[in-house]
Design an enzyme around this catalytic site. Sequence first.
Site, short mmCIF file in Angstrom:
data_model
loop_
_atom_site.label_atom_id
_atom_site.label_comp_id
_atom_site.label_asym_id
_atom_site.label_seq_id
_atom_site.Cartn_x
_atom_site.Cartn_y
_atom_site.Cartn_z
N ARG A 107 -41.95 -20.87 26.53
CA ARG A 107 -41.41 -21.08 25.16
C ARG A 107 -41.91 -20.06 24.15
O ARG A 107 -41.86 -20.29 22.96
CB ARG A 107 -41.69 -22.50 24.65
N LYS A 129 -33.86 -8.84 16.54
CA LYS A 129 -32.73 -9.23 17.40
C LYS A 129 -33.10 -8.86 18.83
O LYS A 129 -33.44 -7.70 19.10
CB LYS A 129 -31.47 -8.44 17.03
N GLU A 171 -26.65 5.35 14.76
CA GLU A 171 -27.14 4.19 14.00
C GLU A 171 -27.70 4.65 12.64
O GLU A 171 -27.61 3.93 11.64
CB GLU A 171 -28.22 3.43 14.79
N LYS A 208 -33.10 -0.57 6.98
CA LYS A 208 -32.81 -1.74 7.82
C LYS A 208 -33.70 -2.92 7.42
O LYS A 208 -33.24 -4.06 7.32
CB LYS A 208 -32.97 -1.40 9.30
N GLU A 218 -28.82 -13.35 10.09
CA GLU A 218 -27.43 -12.86 10.04
C GLU A 218 -26.42 -13.94 9.61
O GLU A 218 -25.38 -14.12 10.24
CB GLU A 218 -27.02 -12.28 11.42
N ARG A 222 -26.86 -9.35 6.62
CA ARG A 222 -27.27 -8.62 7.83
C ARG A 222 -26.05 -8.13 8.62
O ARG A 222 -26.14 -7.18 9.40
CB ARG A 222 -28.17 -9.51 8.70
N ASN A 226 -23.85 -4.39 11.35
CA ASN A 226 -22.93 -4.41 12.48
C ASN A 226 -21.72 -3.51 12.23
O ASN A 226 -20.77 -3.50 13.02
CB ASN A 226 -22.49 -5.85 12.76
N HIS A 229 -19.60 -1.79 15.01
CA HIS A 229 -19.92 -2.49 16.26
C HIS A 229 -18.82 -3.42 16.76
O HIS A 229 -18.81 -3.76 17.94
CB HIS A 229 -21.23 -3.27 16.12
N HIS A 233 -18.70 -2.16 20.19
CA HIS A 233 -19.09 -3.02 21.32
C HIS A 233 -17.91 -3.26 22.26
O HIS A 233 -18.09 -3.35 23.48
CB HIS A 233 -19.62 -4.37 20.81
N HIS A 249 -24.52 3.45 23.91
CA HIS A 249 -24.29 2.53 22.78
C HIS A 249 -23.92 3.29 21.50
O HIS A 249 -22.92 3.00 20.84
CB HIS A 249 -25.54 1.67 22.55
N1 LIG Z 1 -31.79 -5.24 18.73
C1 LIG Z 1 -31.16 -4.39 17.94
O1 LIG Z 1 -31.20 -4.52 16.71
C2 LIG Z 1 -30.43 -3.24 18.54
C3 LIG Z 1 -30.00 -2.21 17.71
C4 LIG Z 1 -29.33 -1.13 18.28
C5 LIG Z 1 -29.11 -1.08 19.65
N2 LIG Z 1 -29.56 -2.10 20.43
C6 LIG Z 1 -29.40 -2.03 21.90
O2 LIG Z 1 -30.15 -0.90 22.36
C7 LIG Z 1 -29.61 -0.46 23.59
C8 LIG Z 1 -29.51 1.04 23.58
O3 LIG Z 1 -30.79 1.58 23.41
P1 LIG Z 1 -31.12 3.09 23.80
O4 LIG Z 1 -30.07 3.97 23.30
O5 LIG Z 1 -32.52 3.31 23.43
O6 LIG Z 1 -30.91 3.07 25.37
P2 LIG Z 1 -31.93 2.91 26.61
O7 LIG Z 1 -32.97 1.93 26.36
O8 LIG Z 1 -31.05 2.72 27.80
O9 LIG Z 1 -32.60 4.36 26.69
C9 LIG Z 1 -31.78 5.47 26.94
C10 LIG Z 1 -32.29 6.29 28.14
O10 LIG Z 1 -33.39 7.06 27.73
C11 LIG Z 1 -34.50 6.87 28.61
N3 LIG Z 1 -35.69 7.05 27.79
C12 LIG Z 1 -36.23 6.20 26.89
N4 LIG Z 1 -37.21 6.79 26.21
C13 LIG Z 1 -37.32 8.04 26.70
C14 LIG Z 1 -38.15 9.15 26.38
N5 LIG Z 1 -39.02 9.09 25.39
N6 LIG Z 1 -37.98 10.29 27.10
C15 LIG Z 1 -37.06 10.38 28.08
N7 LIG Z 1 -36.24 9.37 28.41
C16 LIG Z 1 -36.36 8.21 27.72
C17 LIG Z 1 -34.29 5.49 29.17
O11 LIG Z 1 -34.95 5.34 30.39
C18 LIG Z 1 -32.77 5.46 29.32
O12 LIG Z 1 -32.40 6.10 30.51
C19 LIG Z 1 -28.25 -1.14 23.74
O13 LIG Z 1 -28.36 -2.14 24.71
C20 LIG Z 1 -28.00 -1.75 22.38
O14 LIG Z 1 -27.20 -2.89 22.47
C21 LIG Z 1 -30.22 -3.16 19.90
O1 LIG Z 2 -29.91 -5.51 13.70
C1 LIG Z 2 -28.73 -5.85 13.58
O2 LIG Z 2 -28.41 -6.87 12.99
C2 LIG Z 2 -27.65 -5.02 14.16
O3 LIG Z 2 -26.50 -5.43 14.17
C3 LIG Z 2 -28.03 -3.68 14.71
C4 LIG Z 2 -27.04 -3.14 15.75
O4 LIG Z 2 -27.18 -1.73 15.73
C5 LIG Z 2 -27.35 -3.58 17.18
O5 LIG Z 2 -26.54 -2.88 18.07
C6 LIG Z 2 -27.28 -5.08 17.45
O6 LIG Z 2 -27.87 -5.39 18.67
C7 LIG Z 2 -25.87 -5.61 17.49
O7 LIG Z 2 -25.97 -6.96 17.40
P1 LIG Z 2 -24.89 -8.00 17.95
O8 LIG Z 2 -25.26 -9.23 17.21
O9 LIG Z 2 -23.53 -7.47 17.58
O10 LIG Z 2 -25.09 -8.08 19.39
ZN LIG Z 3 -26.15 -0.84 17.44
#
Ligand SMILES: NC(=O)c1ccc[n+]([C@@H]2O[C@H](COP(=O)([O-])OP(=O)(O)OC[C@H]3O[C@@H](n4cnc5c(N)ncnc54)[C@H](O)[C@@H]3O)[C@@H](O)[C@H]2O)c1
Ligand SMILES: O=C(O)C(=O)C[C@@H](O)[C@H](O)[C@H](O)COP(=O)(O)O
Ligand SMILES: [Zn+2]
Length: 346
Positions: A107, A129, A171, A208, A218, A222, A226, A229, A233, A249
């Site tokens: 949990r 998130k 982003e 942000k 959200e 917030r 998006n 997206h 997405h 992404h």
């Molecule tokens: N939670 C949020 O608010 C939020 C916001 C934006 C995106 N996201 C999510 O994030 C994901 C995309 O993240 P990303 O673009 O970082 O992709 P990722 O985590 O897949 O990383 C991209 C690639 O780079 C490699 N890598 C990472 N760091 C490295 C480094 N320093 N040097 C060399 N290689 C490296 C990884 O192994 C991978 O192959 C998506 O799933 C998206 O939905 C979440």
């Molecule tokens: O932090 C947030 O809120 C965002 O929407 C940031 C986005 O860049 C990110 O890709 C997020 O994961 C998208 O959220 P989702 O709720 O559409 O899955």
């Molecule tokens: Zn995003």
Amino acid sequence: MDNSVIIGPEALPALAELLYRPAVSQVFVLADSNTARLCLPLLEPHLPVDYKLIEIPAGEEYKTLASCDTVWSMLTEQRADRFAVLVNLGGGVVTDLGGFAAALYKRGIRFVQVPTTLLAQVDASVGGKTGVDFQGYKNQLGVFQAPAGVFVEPKFLQTLDPRQLKSGYAEVLKHWLIADAEAFDTNRRLGWLTDDWTPIIRESVALKQRIVAQDPLEAGPRKLLNFGHTVGHALESYLLTQPGREALHGEAVAAGIVCESWLSMQHGLLGADALDKIETFVFSVFDKIDFVSLETEAIADFARQDKKNTGATINCTLLEGIGHGVYDQPVTVAEIAESLRYYNRL
Ligand SMILES: NC(=O)c1ccc[n+]([C@@H]2O[C@H](COP(=O)([O-])OP(=O)(O)OC[C@H]3O[C@@H](n4cnc5c(N)ncnc54)[C@H](O)[C@@H]3O)[C@@H](O)[C@H]2O)c1
Ligand SMILES: O=C(O)C(=O)C[C@@H](O)[C@H](O)[C@H](O)COP(=O)(O)O
Ligand SMILES: [Zn+2]
């Protein structure tokens, strides 16, 4: 929600201070196959000697419950208690998945984010998130859960390839378009590449954080984050079903930014000049994503599962001028398909 983010050379020493506290029973590091090899050496001096590494394969296709199983199995085998800390070392896949896995184990155990991609440093590691993809839909399973800290060391970007840097830049661009017209204007003149990402990371994180602080769960503003997206997405999810055609992404978000800017113009919110500026800048950085007109309906259909929807209504975030996002703007699946056809014709 704890919103603290430490950026710069002091980040990893500050993480070490947190991990050496007596209230921490065990330290686990979650990395993917690339970050275990390329990023762990920089982090390792700041970890307790007896930390345990959990490794998952790299890539969006591994942002799944099956990878969470790997994390939960290791924590269980090692008898991790509620005072264990999970250090997520990687891009957005690792920070999203690790945060989610930590939030569910017994949990909830504490987790910290050590983002290693530009995308994760400016966006994914901030705001709490977390989640994984499910049945082909992006982040379909997830929780809002604040990390115990976010530690951003820009040095990690030295091994990141330019395609991944660009993906993160989408982003950053999104942040400017929803809330900072001046930064959009300055940076479109400067071009996207820089020798020092630190100022851009600091500004993006601060922007942000301001939005998340108003609405961590959200319910309202917030949704601005998006922007790009709803279509982005849909496109990313569709292309994940097409082996060999996957988009990153940020690449999908960049396409989504063009489509949703066009929708903003169709809704009378954005002028033609502003749309032109956005498109010109996006295509100066990103290649166009390839799809054919026949695929637009199938792509648009994915928007029916967007998390901002209310019932059958798709609520998009649009632009009321550059630097001013507006959320909860109803759009139809047919309009989304039309925006994709517009993008395709450019
Ligand atoms: N939670 C949020 O608010 C939020 C916001 C934006 C995106 N996201 C999510 O994030 C994901 C995309 O993240 P990303 O673009 O970082 O992709 P990722 O985590 O897949 O990383 C991209 C690639 O780079 C490699 N890598 C990472 N760091 C490295 C480094 N320093 N040097 C060399 N290689 C490296 C990884 O192994 C991978 O192959 C998506 O799933 C998206 O939905 C979440
Ligand atoms: O932090 C947030 O809120 C965002 O929407 C940031 C986005 O860049 C990110 O890709 C997020 O994961 C998208 O959220 P989702 O709720 O559409 O899955
Ligand atoms: Zn995003």
